[in-house]
Design an enzyme around this catalytic site. Sequence first.
Site, PDB file in Angstrom:
ATOM      1  N   GLY A  55      -2.785   3.922   6.555  1.00  0.00           N
ATOM      2  CA  GLY A  55      -2.839   4.976   7.565  1.00  0.00           C
ATOM      3  C   GLY A  55      -3.146   4.374   8.922  1.00  0.00           C
ATOM      4  O   GLY A  55      -3.635   3.242   8.997  1.00  0.00           O
ATOM      5  N   CYS A  82      -4.493  -1.194   2.292  1.00  0.00           N
ATOM      6  CA  CYS A  82      -4.684  -1.285   3.747  1.00  0.00           C
ATOM      7  C   CYS A  82      -5.806  -0.341   4.202  1.00  0.00           C
ATOM      8  O   CYS A  82      -6.953  -0.534   3.855  1.00  0.00           O
ATOM      9  CB  CYS A  82      -3.352  -1.029   4.458  1.00  0.00           C
ATOM     10  SG  CYS A  82      -3.368  -1.561   6.174  1.00  0.00           S
ATOM     11  N   TYR A  83      -5.480   0.724   4.934  1.00  0.00           N
ATOM     12  CA  TYR A  83      -6.519   1.691   5.316  1.00  0.00           C
ATOM     13  C   TYR A  83      -7.280   2.156   4.083  1.00  0.00           C
ATOM     14  O   TYR A  83      -8.493   2.344   4.121  1.00  0.00           O
ATOM     15  CB  TYR A  83      -5.894   2.895   6.035  1.00  0.00           C
ATOM     16  CG  TYR A  83      -6.893   3.949   6.431  1.00  0.00           C
ATOM     17  CD1 TYR A  83      -7.578   3.870   7.645  1.00  0.00           C
ATOM     18  CD2 TYR A  83      -7.184   5.026   5.580  1.00  0.00           C
ATOM     19  CE1 TYR A  83      -8.522   4.832   7.995  1.00  0.00           C
ATOM     20  CE2 TYR A  83      -8.124   5.985   5.926  1.00  0.00           C
ATOM     21  CZ  TYR A  83      -8.785   5.890   7.133  1.00  0.00           C
ATOM     22  OH  TYR A  83      -9.719   6.834   7.475  1.00  0.00           O
ATOM     23  N   HIS A 169       0.420  -5.020   1.716  1.00  0.00           N
ATOM     24  CA  HIS A 169       1.220  -3.902   1.195  1.00  0.00           C
ATOM     25  C   HIS A 169       2.096  -4.331   0.011  1.00  0.00           C
ATOM     26  O   HIS A 169       3.215  -4.808   0.212  1.00  0.00           O
ATOM     27  CB  HIS A 169       2.112  -3.347   2.308  1.00  0.00           C
ATOM     28  CG  HIS A 169       1.340  -2.607   3.349  1.00  0.00           C
ATOM     29  ND1 HIS A 169       1.041  -1.275   3.252  1.00  0.00           N
ATOM     30  CD2 HIS A 169       0.755  -3.041   4.490  1.00  0.00           C
ATOM     31  CE1 HIS A 169       0.324  -0.899   4.290  1.00  0.00           C
ATOM     32  NE2 HIS A 169       0.132  -1.951   5.065  1.00  0.00           N
ATOM     33  N   GLU A 171       3.758  -2.542  -1.905  1.00  0.00           N
ATOM     34  CA  GLU A 171       4.924  -1.651  -2.053  1.00  0.00           C
ATOM     35  C   GLU A 171       6.121  -2.092  -1.222  1.00  0.00           C
ATOM     36  O   GLU A 171       7.245  -1.613  -1.430  1.00  0.00           O
ATOM     37  CB  GLU A 171       4.535  -0.208  -1.679  1.00  0.00           C
ATOM     38  CG  GLU A 171       4.279   0.069  -0.191  1.00  0.00           C
ATOM     39  CD  GLU A 171       2.881  -0.326   0.286  1.00  0.00           C
ATOM     40  OE1 GLU A 171       2.207  -1.124  -0.401  1.00  0.00           O
ATOM     41  OE2 GLU A 171       2.481   0.139   1.363  1.00  0.00           O
ATOM     42  N   ASP A 227      22.757  17.035  -3.466  1.00  0.00           N
ATOM     43  CA  ASP A 227      21.532  17.736  -3.839  1.00  0.00           C
ATOM     44  C   ASP A 227      21.799  19.164  -4.319  1.00  0.00           C
ATOM     45  O   ASP A 227      21.277  19.584  -5.350  1.00  0.00           O
ATOM     46  CB  ASP A 227      20.550  17.762  -2.665  1.00  0.00           C
ATOM     47  CG  ASP A 227      20.241  16.363  -2.162  1.00  0.00           C
ATOM     48  OD1 ASP A 227      20.465  15.409  -2.930  1.00  0.00           O
ATOM     49  OD2 ASP A 227      19.791  16.227  -1.014  1.00  0.00           O
ATOM     50  N   LYS A 368      15.911  10.734  -3.762  1.00  0.00           N
ATOM     51  CA  LYS A 368      17.377  10.784  -3.838  1.00  0.00           C
ATOM     52  C   LYS A 368      17.929  10.071  -5.083  1.00  0.00           C
ATOM     53  O   LYS A 368      18.797  10.602  -5.776  1.00  0.00           O
ATOM     54  CB  LYS A 368      17.959  10.142  -2.581  1.00  0.00           C
ATOM     55  CG  LYS A 368      19.440  10.351  -2.421  1.00  0.00           C
ATOM     56  CD  LYS A 368      19.688  11.674  -1.754  1.00  0.00           C
ATOM     57  CE  LYS A 368      21.135  12.003  -1.620  1.00  0.00           C
ATOM     58  NZ  LYS A 368      21.310  13.294  -0.943  1.00  0.00           N
TER      59      LYS A 368
END
Length: 512
Positions: A55, A82-83, A169, A171, A227, A368
């Site tokens: 964040g 992180c944050y 990070h 991710e 979608d 998606k």
Amino acid sequence: MPKDTILILNFGGQYTQLIARRVRQHHVYSQVIPYSASLEEIKSYEPRGIIFSGGPSSVLDADAPRCASGIFELGIPVLGICYGMQLMGHLLGGRVEAADKREYGLVNVKMNHLCSLFADTDARNACWMSHTYQVTALPDGFETVASSDSCPIAAMANREKRLYGVQFHPEVTHTQNGMSMLKRFLFDVCGCAGDWEMGSYAQQQIGAIREAVGKDTVLLGLSGGVDSAVAAALLSKAIGDQLTCVFVDHGFLRKDEFEQVRDVFTHTFKTRLIAVDARAHFMDRLRGVADPETKRKIIGREFVEVFKEESRKLGKLDHFAQGTIYPDVIESGAVQGSHVIKSHHNVGGLPAELGFTTLIEPLRMLFKDEVRQLGIALGLPAALVWRQPFPGPGLAIRVMGELTEEKVAIVRESDAILREEIAQAGIDRDISQYFTVLTGTRSVGVMGDERTYDYAVAIRAVTTDDFMTADWYRIPYDTLALISRRIVNEVKHVNRVLLDVTTKPPASVEWE
Ligand code: XMP
């Protein structure tokens, strides 16, 4: 609710969505909830583990976002990123300070393999950093499990309480072995089974929709997009002919698209399908209009009008369904858990215009790629499920300036050739979006012995993760040569083919 859920507390980090996706890529269901969620709400999900996102704030600020107190005493594993790590450090009595300078980019981090998270990492592992603050003194019960030159506590762990913090990070793809760090957290620390998959999700959603909808009726607007087609397939399986789909052909769909969607939803899925041929209506309203924004506005407005007219004929239906997907939900900040039917005071756009106050959004928890997997699991044809994103105003914004039937036919035919050759070259799934544009330019050429003065068509092909930024895709020269030759030979009034080699920004993906 799936058996294993990982909750992601969103502290406003730019990678929150990515964390959720990475967890699901390990076949573990993840859900993003606001950082302010109460302890009761958190417990109600019975999560296997919790991840704190990054964040932009500083935990030292008085109004810094904080999680519910007591979260570390629940006995549920927590991974702070992180944050999230700084918050964990701060709340548990460690120290957080501003670093001398902001650390950004790939950093060489020394990892301790005794920490379960890092069992598969290299001893020196490249990790993606983006922070100004960092933990400088550990809370009680924690040890340092990774360090770098400028960040001595790059990761910390309290094994007994199963609390972990990483300053970098995992991710982000740049972080070497990042996926396996998350995997270790999910499987070794949290004990997830990794059995989340689309087939069972579809069954579970079908049950939930049946229960929520009961004997009510549902209206869904099919567009040319993936979608709405997947939402329609799911609803059709769940409630059969209680579902009515309206599909408006405004005349700017891709070649054969109207027929393709119509056939699938009348034959494969036997839905009540109202297919409306409004091509002439749209063209009438747009004749002589050259300004891109005005074109878009007219198409949007007329779409609502045509849809309204059709739904009036159908009489009153109970609910409106649409194919909202998870990134839209996260973006809008409405990340609370989903109910199948939402009563909405702030229903906007088309449903409100049609007088609906309840919405069914069966894809609102899916990304998606998961929507595509679900489409396949439900039995939709791959060609339909793997279509590229397509803008609502369709080919109308790919003809520069004023529209005529002939110009729309030029983009439609050239786009079909482009798609055919891209598929033939086997690169269709490598490119995020590709299409042709009818530029407003005409130029001189020769064909046979004749001088021509005809249109130039441009090829646009981009790769992107999020459509906010994009790079132009390097289509091999031989494929380009083939596409160019076919377009000038097969599409009347085109004598030149151009390639758009612009990134976004500064250009947008579409030309109008
Ligand atoms: P731009 O041109 O803004 O496009 O770089 C980014 C992505 O958005 C799509 N796009 C639209 N989608 N209605 C839509 O549903 C629209 O009016 C619209 N305009 C652009 C575009 O195709 C690309 O995928």
